[in-house]
Design an enzyme around this catalytic site. Sequence first.
Site, short mmCIF file in Angstrom:
data_model
loop_
_atom_site.label_atom_id
_atom_site.label_comp_id
_atom_site.label_asym_id
_atom_site.label_seq_id
_atom_site.Cartn_x
_atom_site.Cartn_y
_atom_site.Cartn_z
N ARG A 86 -26.34 57.12 -45.61
CA ARG A 86 -26.92 56.00 -44.82
C ARG A 86 -25.83 55.13 -44.23
NH1 ARG A 86 -29.85 52.97 -49.02
NH2 ARG A 86 -30.23 51.44 -47.40
N LYS A 120 -31.61 52.16 -59.30
CA LYS A 120 -30.49 51.95 -60.22
C LYS A 120 -30.86 50.93 -61.30
CE LYS A 120 -28.04 51.22 -56.55
NZ LYS A 120 -27.26 51.20 -55.34
N HIS A 132 -29.09 41.20 -60.73
CA HIS A 132 -28.46 41.93 -59.63
C HIS A 132 -28.38 41.04 -58.41
CE1 HIS A 132 -27.41 45.43 -57.19
NE2 HIS A 132 -28.21 44.92 -56.27
N ASP A 142 -29.28 58.38 -55.23
CA ASP A 142 -28.99 57.19 -54.42
C ASP A 142 -27.53 57.20 -53.99
OD1 ASP A 142 -29.38 54.49 -53.31
OD2 ASP A 142 -27.91 54.00 -54.84
N SER A 164 -33.21 51.98 -53.11
CA SER A 164 -31.83 52.22 -53.54
C SER A 164 -31.46 51.27 -54.68
CB SER A 164 -30.90 52.02 -52.33
OG SER A 164 -29.58 51.84 -52.72
N1 URA Z 1 -27.16 47.80 -52.14
C1 URA Z 1 -27.61 49.00 -52.58
O1 URA Z 1 -27.35 49.38 -53.71
N2 URA Z 1 -28.35 49.75 -51.75
C2 URA Z 1 -28.67 49.38 -50.49
O2 URA Z 1 -29.34 50.11 -49.80
C3 URA Z 1 -28.19 48.13 -50.04
C4 URA Z 1 -27.44 47.36 -50.90
#
Ligand code: URA
Length: 446
Positions: free
Chosen positions: A168, A187, A82, A161, A183
């Site tokens: 957010r 995932k 990621h 999320d 967050s």
């Molecule tokens: N990427 C995400 O998936 N969440 C965040 O809070 C910031 C970057």
Amino acid sequence: MNMNEIIIKKRNGGKLTEEEIRYFVAEYTEGNIPDYQASALLMAIYFSKMDEEETFVLTDAMRTSGDVVDLSAISGIKVDKHSTGGVGDKVTLVVGPLAAACGVPIAKMSGRGLGFTGGTVDKLESIPGFKTTLEPEEFHKQVEDIGIALIGQSGHIAPADKKLYALRDVTGTVENLSLISSSIMSKKLAAGSDAIILDVKCGKGAFMESQDRAEELAGMMCKIGNAAGKRTVAVITDMNQPLGRTVGNSLEVFEAYDTLKGQGPSDITELSLHIAGIMIYLGGKAETPEEGAKKAREAMDSGAGLAKFRELISAQGGKLDMFDYHDATNSIPVADLQEEIVADRDGYVSLIDAQLIGLCSQHTGAGRKVKEDSIDPFAGVLLFKKVGDKVEKGEKLATFYSSDKDKLASAIEEAGGRDSGAEGKAFVISQEKPEIPALIKTTIGL
Ligand code: URA
């Protein structure tokens, strides 16, 4: 449970209990807590912060808010990768095939572009015919058969999320360590792989401008991953200029393709071999990350990585004609209209504003301004100079491509006009040769 009391407790610097955090996440996802109360709690978390224990619970509550993918039927150690979001970041398209060619199963779900940053799914969809949705059985079978599948993230992964991130984004509560790490990790942990490598960007084109903050974020995400039983490693990398020489979907796919041929820019090649090396090590196919990087290099030199990328494209319905034509002629497909950015003075390129170039690329049509926008697959930016390169007045710095003349004009305007070099423009040119920031700053969790 009373939401107002939870907000007041956090506002006053208190520590939330597991029950309170799970109540908030579950009820907000169900639509039983209004946005104004959720926003107030997010702002209270932003200022009063969460400790490690609260952050772990928040991550787990979001992870279990939707589907949790089970990849255990696929043999081998599955490794996920990621990036916290970059400009010109096509590394997944290189490391996935390299690691798969070395025997590490890659069963990866990727995202779409967000704001000025690109997304792997949009890049893959620029390949005619490429399908980014597969049924779970097809996804599993493809990983078993050829060792790699790259698809879009299903809407049912961490829906909490999804809702909270959207809130957010419009309430000034993105840049909080606990909120970002929970967050991202909710995932990743729901996506089912056994080990995770995180590429945490720092610099002008990243969420975390300073290396210290990026390391803090990386440290927290590694702790969350390891506590959940998934070996997690993070690499802190520079995002003070775009990665490679292309920004835009098809442009980036071709740059990844050339990198797999061993003909990519030095920054993409260096970062890809480093990350692929760690993936091969985490996947149990090398004794050390260094041995992993050596294997990745061999897969690049032998053409095994490129062959795996072509196999992946074919397996997901993509046409290889464009790539065969590219192999024969060295040309790449681009949108019909183009404009050049040129140097307004002699000197050295001292900055290429990654965020601004990302926005320019978005303006050309390569990214979305709103979720519903469609993407122009052949639009984007091709860079001819990188930080540290010498330039002469009038020399070409970049070409912008678009299929729409208004979009092209707005991209040029965003860059600060066709002539570049002054502070505040896409390219800054100085008289002295600048220091070139190290691309790979440090690795955490090995
Ligand atoms: N990427 C995400 O998936 N969440 C965040 O809070 C910031 C970057």
